[in-house]
Design a protein around this motif. Structure first.
Motif, PDB file in Angstrom:
ATOM      1  N   VAL A  29       0.796  -1.229   0.000  1.00 24.37           N
ATOM      2  CA  VAL A  29       0.000   0.000   0.000  1.00 24.37           C
ATOM      3  C   VAL A  29       0.827   1.277   0.000  1.00 24.37           C
ATOM      4  N   ALA A  30       2.126   1.190   0.252  1.00 23.70           N
ATOM      5  CA  ALA A  30       2.934   2.425   0.272  1.00 23.70           C
ATOM      6  C   ALA A  30       4.408   2.054   0.301  1.00 23.70           C
ATOM      7  N   GLY A  31       5.237   3.057   0.012  1.00 25.28           N
ATOM      8  CA  GLY A  31       6.670   2.905   0.191  1.00 25.28           C
ATOM      9  C   GLY A  31       7.435   2.571  -1.079  1.00 25.28           C
ATOM     10  N   ASN A  32       8.622   2.035  -0.892  1.00 27.41           N
ATOM     11  CA  ASN A  32       9.573   1.754  -1.959  1.00 27.41           C
ATOM     12  C   ASN A  32       8.983   0.757  -2.965  1.00 27.41           C
ATOM     13  N   GLU A  33       8.886   1.163  -4.225  1.00 23.47           N
ATOM     14  CA  GLU A  33       8.214   0.334  -5.229  1.00 23.47           C
ATOM     15  C   GLU A  33       8.971  -0.959  -5.524  1.00 23.47           C
ATOM     16  N   ALA A  34      10.276  -0.885  -5.655  1.00 24.85           N
ATOM     17  CA  ALA A  34      11.066  -2.085  -5.965  1.00 24.85           C
ATOM     18  C   ALA A  34      10.951  -3.110  -4.837  1.00 24.85           C
ATOM     19  N   LEU A  35      11.082  -2.652  -3.612  1.00 27.18           N
ATOM     20  CA  LEU A  35      10.931  -3.555  -2.468  1.00 27.18           C
ATOM     21  C   LEU A  35       9.504  -4.093  -2.406  1.00 27.18           C
ATOM     22  N   GLY A  36       8.550  -3.241  -2.755  1.00 22.08           N
ATOM     23  CA  GLY A  36       7.151  -3.672  -2.765  1.00 22.08           C
ATOM     24  C   GLY A  36       6.924  -4.818  -3.738  1.00 22.08           C
ATOM     25  N   ARG A  37       7.550  -4.760  -4.906  1.00 18.72           N
ATOM     26  CA  ARG A  37       7.412  -5.860  -5.873  1.00 18.72           C
ATOM     27  C   ARG A  37       8.007  -7.147  -5.316  1.00 18.72           C
ATOM     28  N   ASP A  38       9.146  -7.032  -4.632  1.00 17.24           N
ATOM     29  CA  ASP A  38       9.766  -8.224  -4.041  1.00 17.24           C
ATOM     30  C   ASP A  38       8.852  -8.833  -2.974  1.00 17.24           C
ATOM     31  N   VAL A  39       8.247  -7.987  -2.158  1.00 15.45           N
ATOM     32  CA  VAL A  39       7.370  -8.490  -1.093  1.00 15.45           C
ATOM     33  C   VAL A  39       6.114  -9.117  -1.697  1.00 15.45           C
ATOM     34  N   SER A  40       5.559  -8.494  -2.732  1.00 18.98           N
ATOM     35  CA  SER A  40       4.375  -9.066  -3.388  1.00 18.98           C
ATOM     36  C   SER A  40       4.693 -10.447  -3.959  1.00 18.98           C
ATOM     37  N   ASP A  41       5.849 -10.569  -4.600  1.00 19.59           N
ATOM     38  CA  ASP A  41       6.251 -11.871  -5.141  1.00 19.59           C
ATOM     39  C   ASP A  41       6.415 -12.897  -4.025  1.00 19.59           C
ATOM     40  N   LEU A  42       6.993 -12.470  -2.910  1.00 19.00           N
ATOM     41  CA  LEU A  42       7.177 -13.379  -1.778  1.00 19.00           C
ATOM     42  C   LEU A  42       5.833 -13.838  -1.221  1.00 19.00           C
ATOM     43  N   CYS A  43       4.892 -12.916  -1.085  1.00 17.54           N
ATOM     44  CA  CYS A  43       3.573 -13.279  -0.558  1.00 17.54           C
ATOM     45  C   CYS A  43       2.890 -14.305  -1.469  1.00 17.54           C
ATOM     46  N   ARG A  44       2.980 -14.084  -2.781  1.00 16.41           N
ATOM     47  CA  ARG A  44       2.400 -15.059  -3.713  1.00 16.41           C
ATOM     48  C   ARG A  44       3.076 -16.427  -3.545  1.00 16.41           C
ATOM     49  N   ARG A  45       4.395 -16.413  -3.366  1.00 15.65           N
ATOM     50  CA  ARG A  45       5.136 -17.674  -3.210  1.00 15.65           C
ATOM     51  C   ARG A  45       4.720 -18.398  -1.925  1.00 15.65           C
ATOM     52  N   ILE A  46       4.548 -17.649  -0.864  1.00 15.51           N
ATOM     53  CA  ILE A  46       4.142 -18.238   0.413  1.00 15.51           C
ATOM     54  C   ILE A  46       2.746 -18.850   0.313  1.00 15.51           C
ATOM     55  N   LEU A  47       1.826 -18.116  -0.328  1.00 18.22           N
ATOM     56  CA  LEU A  47       0.433 -18.563  -0.366  1.00 18.22           C
ATOM     57  C   LEU A  47       0.215 -19.705  -1.353  1.00 18.22           C
ATOM     58  N   THR A  48       1.104 -19.865  -2.326  1.00 21.40           N
ATOM     59  CA  THR A  48       0.932 -20.943  -3.316  1.00 21.40           C
ATOM     60  C   THR A  48       1.832 -22.140  -3.042  1.00 21.40           C
ATOM     61  N   LYS A  49       2.694 -22.020  -2.063  1.00 21.17           N
ATOM     62  CA  LYS A  49       3.606 -23.137  -1.739  1.00 21.17           C
ATOM     63  C   LYS A  49       2.783 -24.298  -1.166  1.00 21.17           C
ATOM     64  N   PRO A  50       2.968 -25.517  -1.667  1.00 19.43           N
ATOM     65  CA  PRO A  50       2.201 -26.675  -1.162  1.00 19.43           C
ATOM     66  C   PRO A  50       2.417 -26.854   0.340  1.00 19.43           C
ATOM     67  N   ARG A  51       1.311 -27.065   1.056  1.00 20.38           N
ATOM     68  CA  ARG A  51       1.375 -27.220   2.505  1.00 20.38           C
ATOM     69  C   ARG A  51       0.550 -28.431   2.925  1.00 20.38           C
ATOM     70  N   ASP A  52       0.690 -28.817   4.168  1.00 16.56           N
ATOM     71  CA  ASP A  52      -0.092 -29.916   4.727  1.00 16.56           C
ATOM     72  C   ASP A  52      -1.496 -29.384   4.999  1.00 16.56           C
ATOM     73  N   GLU A  53      -2.480 -29.770   4.128  1.00 18.44           N
ATOM     74  CA  GLU A  53      -3.822 -29.201   4.227  1.00 18.44           C
ATOM     75  C   GLU A  53      -4.510 -29.616   5.525  1.00 18.44           C
ATOM     76  N   THR A  54      -4.242 -30.819   5.999  1.00 19.73           N
ATOM     77  CA  THR A  54      -4.885 -31.276   7.246  1.00 19.73           C
ATOM     78  C   THR A  54      -4.443 -30.401   8.410  1.00 19.73           C
ATOM     79  N   GLN A  55      -3.129 -30.150   8.491  1.00 21.16           N
ATOM     80  CA  GLN A  55      -2.663 -29.264   9.563  1.00 21.16           C
ATOM     81  C   GLN A  55      -3.279 -27.884   9.435  1.00 21.16           C
ATOM     82  N   PHE A  56      -3.319 -27.368   8.179  1.00 21.72           N
ATOM     83  CA  PHE A  56      -3.880 -26.045   7.969  1.00 21.72           C
ATOM     84  C   PHE A  56      -5.317 -25.968   8.474  1.00 21.72           C
ATOM     85  N   LEU A  57      -6.145 -26.944   8.090  1.00 23.95           N
ATOM     86  CA  LEU A  57      -7.555 -26.904   8.475  1.00 23.95           C
ATOM     87  C   LEU A  57      -7.730 -27.108   9.976  1.00 23.95           C
ATOM     88  N   GLN A  58      -6.913 -27.957  10.574  1.00 25.59           N
ATOM     89  CA  GLN A  58      -6.996 -28.135  12.034  1.00 25.59           C
ATOM     90  C   GLN A  58      -6.637 -26.823  12.748  1.00 25.59           C
TER      91      GLN A  58
END
Length: 863
Positions: A696-725
């Motif tokens: 939402v604000a701040g350094n644009e280049a760093l913002g792109r890196d953080v956005s890419d990281l967030c996408r990577r975290i949210l799409t990384k395969p995880r243990d769905e059973t643990q997640f739902l528990q």
């Protein structure tokens, strides 16, 4: 030249000097090498002759001639200051070759780059005690005054046949009891605590004409809050009207006009071009008054030049373009006539001559065919100008008192007392005696609106009257309401129906003037915050900026049927602009070239669905190279900038609990630490929060890196059973601690079973799992968001639908543009809550209830 022969002064210069060979620019530059007062006088004579020749030739336009004259005056004042300081330094044995810290302001037409042919120059001198190269024990004021007296003697020598400029120091603070200069610290105290309205008018045209420009500019900036008010100050109209009345009744130059049957006649003989009815001063006041009213909000109006001010007023729709053009043309015509009047004998006069001989000379200098032509033109100008002057400045006749008995309304004893006070012009509200009875018409209009607004008139009277009595500088506020009747509804609606908007009004009562200001973009309005260099004033203006826009957006939603999506968009954009502005404030305060930080928005900020009373859920992420202590300092300053309570409240509540390690972690986290935490140590609930994250604000280049990281975290395969528990454990905790069973005919959009919090929780969980959201879930979220806005604006949380005022029922009980009855709306509430609960059951289908609420770090699936 032929026309020069009609001026004894100019023809004498021609005989003495011949035609000057230098241009106006060249003559101005020569002042830098002037070694004496005689050198400056010689240059002034050559400049005056060159200026007159250029004026008669028509090769240089009116505005340029005024600027040339003013800039030559600046140069001669600077040269005179240099010569006077040289003498002062020698007398007091000072080693400095230049008076650092000492500066001279030019006011009036000099300040406005609009100096006429034989004008005096209005000056004020100030000095910064800490910079001035004079020991305090020597008597700084005494030394400075010696210098400025020397400057005056150079420019306007006593008993001399010639002068460079007539010098007038009378516009300085407390001129009858002080020397020619004042220290900047004492001057600031005077202007902010003891100044009269005419001091403010004088400083509108102030600019540095000689001396230490850097110190002078800083001083002028410090006076900006005194000159340019953030509130729309319609009292300025009365102040200027009173000043003009005093001029009309007391000034000796208007004696002939006072004796006349009518102030404006078809014979211009004896007319005072500067001060007479329909003259130059009235045009200046037409511009100055509007500048004083609007200039604090619209920086474009903070100009010292009259014709430029008129054009800016037209551009901002405070005047029609045609009227501004006409006033500009009339101003130029009157000033050109005034210049010709002064050229004849180099006298500081503003009157059209009475004798035929002098009139003939004036006609020749102006190149008019006959005096009747001049009479006709001046008469038309005066009528046009004076008509507009009266319209703006002359107050309406006081309205007679309206008897309360004419209102067929049952009132309590308290209610009757308030109503009678209003109808008598608010005579017991602490207004000045001079305004007694002035606001009777306002009182009548206000009473009419309150009676029509709500059934409980007594309660309404008490609420509105309490607010009017609580505001400071109430006369100014009453003026605002009196001159703009439409603001009454803007004021009454929140006071009677919206506790949240009322609290904003109580903090910032003058924000209703935002409805009178031509709309600008958020970014343009934010610049008014940054235009003030002082840190404390920036924080004040930031809060005013937020309150103004929030109030306007709420009004648009409640009164103009702005959509939910438009309100959310506006409130989100406001929060982002405020955050960016706050970062700039902190950067400037810490004297940093840049801050290598980006801001991650979560919650409503992350989903761009900001609502009334929403706080900011933020995470501050820095580049790895940033010093840790600096990062912490930046975030602490940002918290102060946004959340410190001041006179007008706070800008926003700030929630940083969703940062890595929560409250125990550092306020600002570095990118690598943020990455490591979320990939190795984060718990499920942190990724659920991250599902709605957005830069939402701040350094644009760093913002792109953080956005890419967030996408990577949210799409990384995880243990769905643990997640739902873990997700079920988390929701169970929320359900036990925050969710309230609420009937469906009562308001509780967020924290009811199947409400907004539960719906958005399910939405976030499905996003982390890569599952599409249900259409029914999306519809429920929109329904609850819409209800939440009204719930918060009208203060109806946990209240029955029956509490909704009749005037708002059509707006409140609505879905997808369809108006519903309260019963139908309750049925929709039940349907949406049920769809959310079904979505929750579907999400956790097959997941056993948790045996404990232990939560472990996220388990990733091996690939």
């Amino acid at each position: 030249m032929e026309r020069l022969s009609h001026s004894p002064y100019l023809s004498g210069l021609w005989e003495q000097l011949g035609e000057p060979t230098e241009s106006l620019e060249a003559l101005t530059s020569l002042t830098q090498s002037a070694a004496s007062a005689e050198d400056l006088q010689n240059l002034k004579n050559r400049f005056a002759l060159r200026w007159a020749i250029d004026n008669f030739s028509g090769n240089i336009d009116f505005d340029a001639l005024g600027k040339f004259q003013s800039r030559f005056a600046d140069a001669t004042i600077e040269a005179a200051l240099r010569l006077a300081w040289k003498d002062t330094a020698k007398r007091f044995k000072l080693k400095s070759e230049y008076p650092k810290g000492l500066f001279v302001l030019g006011l009036g037409k000099l300040g406005g780059d609009d100096l006429n042919f034989s004008s005096d120059i209005d000056l004020i001198g100030f000095y910064d005690s800490a910079v001035l190269p004079v020991p305090e024990n020597m008597g700084q004021n005494f030394v400075v005054n010696h210098c400025l007296k020397g400057l005056t003697q150079i420019l306007f020598p006593r008993n001399a046949p010639q002068h460079i400029w007539r010098v007038d120091w009378r516009l300085r603070p407390e001129s009858s009891g002080t020397g020619l200069a004042l220290s900047t610290s004492k001057a600031e105290k005077f202007y902010f605590f003891r100044a009269l309205p005419w001091h403010r008018l004088a400083l509108m045209k102030a600019r540095i004409v000689a001396g230490d420009k850097e110190v002078g500019d800083t001083f002028i900036e410090s006076l900006a809050p005194f000159i340019w008010r953030q509130n729309l100050d319609f009292r300025a109209l009365d102040d200027l009207a009173e000043l003009k009345t005093r001029i009309n009744t007391e000034h000796p130059g208007l004696a002939q006009e006072r004796r006349a049957v009518a102030p404006i006649t078809e014979d211009a003989s004896g007319f005072n071009l500067k001060l007479g009815a329909g003259g130059i001063r009235e045009i200046e006041f037409l511009a100055n008054a509007r500048q004083l009213v609007w200039g604090g909000k619209q920086a474009e109006l903070q100009t010292t030049n009259t014709r430029q001010a008129l054009q800016e007023l037209a551009a901002l729709n405070h005047l029609s373009q045609k009227e501004a053009d006409t006033l500009c043309a009339h101003y130029a015509t009157l000033r050109q006539i005034e210049n010709a009047v002064q050229m004849r004998l180099n006298e500081q006069t503003h009157k059209i001559p009475n004798s035929e001989e002098d009139q003939a000379a004036l006609l020749a200098l102006l190149d008019y065919a006959s005096f009747s032509d001049l009479n006709e033109e001046i008469f038309d100008i005066r009528c046009f100008v004076n008509e507009r002057f009266k319209k703006l400045f002359e107050a309406e006749t006081t309205s007679p008192t309206t008897p309360l008995a004419t209102y067929q309304t049952e009132l309590s004893t308290v209610g009757k007392g308030i109503a009678e006070s209003w109808l008598s012009g608010f005579d017991d509200h602490g207004l000045p005696q001079s305004l007694k009875g002035r606001y009777r018409g306002l009182g009548k209009r206000l009473l009419n609106r309150v009676i029509l607004s709500i059934a409980d008139t007594n309660m309404a009277l008490i609420r509105v009257d309490a607010f009017l009595r609580s505001i400071s500088r109430s006369a100014q506020y009453f003026d605002l309401l009196e001159r703009h009747e439409g603001l009454l509804d803007t004021l009454i609606t929140p006071l009677l129906h919206s506790p949240h908007m009322t609290s904003i009004l109580e903090q910032s009562p003058h924000i209703i003037d935002v409805f009178l200001t031509p709309r600008q973009s958020l970014e343009e309005n934010a610049q008014t915050v940054l235009a003030e260099p002082d840190y404390g004033l920036r924080l004040d203006r930031l809060r005013r900026f937020v309150n103004e826009h929030i109030f306007a957006y709420y009004h648009g939603f409640m009164e103009k049927s702005d959509s939910l999506q438009q309100l959310q968009k506006n409130l989100t954009a406001l929060a982002q602009t405020t955050l960016e502005t706050s970062i700039t404030i902190v950067k400037d305060e810490l004297e940093l070239d840049q801050i290598n930080m980006m801001v991650l928005g979560l919650g409503k900020m992350g989903t761009s669905t900001m609502a009334p009373k929403s706080d900011l859920d933020l995470v501050f992420i820095f580049t790895d190279e940033t010093d840790s202590e600096l990062a912490s300092q930046v975030v602490r300053r940002l918290r102060t900038t946004l959340t410190t309570p001041l006179k007008e409240g706070i800008a926003y509540e700030l929630d940083m609990r969703l940062r890595p390690s929560g409250r125990s972690g550092p306020p600002g986290v570095k990118f690598s630490s943020f990455e490591t935490h979320h990939l190795t140590r984060a718990h499920t609930w942190e990724h659920i929060a991250l599902a709605h994250a957005r830069v939402v604000a701040g350094n644009e280049a760093l913002g792109r890196d953080v956005s890419d990281l967030c996408r990577r975290i949210l799409t990384k395969p995880r243990d769905e059973t643990q997640f739902l528990q873990d997700a079920r454990i988390m929701w169970q905790r929320i359900d036990e601690q925050r969710i309230i069973e609420t009937p469906h005919d009562h308001f509780n959009a967020k924290l009811r079973p199947g409400g907004l919090m539960q719906a958005q929780y399910i939405q976030a969980c499905r996003k982390v799992l890569g599952q599409p959201s249900y259409p029914q879930l999306e519809e429920a979220i929109k329904f609850w968001q819409y209800q939440q806005v009204w719930e918060r604006l009208l203060g109806l949380k946990l209240e029955s639908f029956e509490r909704v005022a009749d005037r708002f029922k059509i707006g409140v009980f609505k879905e997808k543009g369809e108006s519903l009855s309260p019963i139908e709306y309750a049925d929709r509430s039940e349907v949406h809550a049920a769809s959310v609960l079904r979505a929750m059951d579907d999400l956790f289908n097959g997941i056993p209830p948790p045996k404990n609420d232990d939560s472990q770090a996220v388990l990733w699936q091996s690939t």
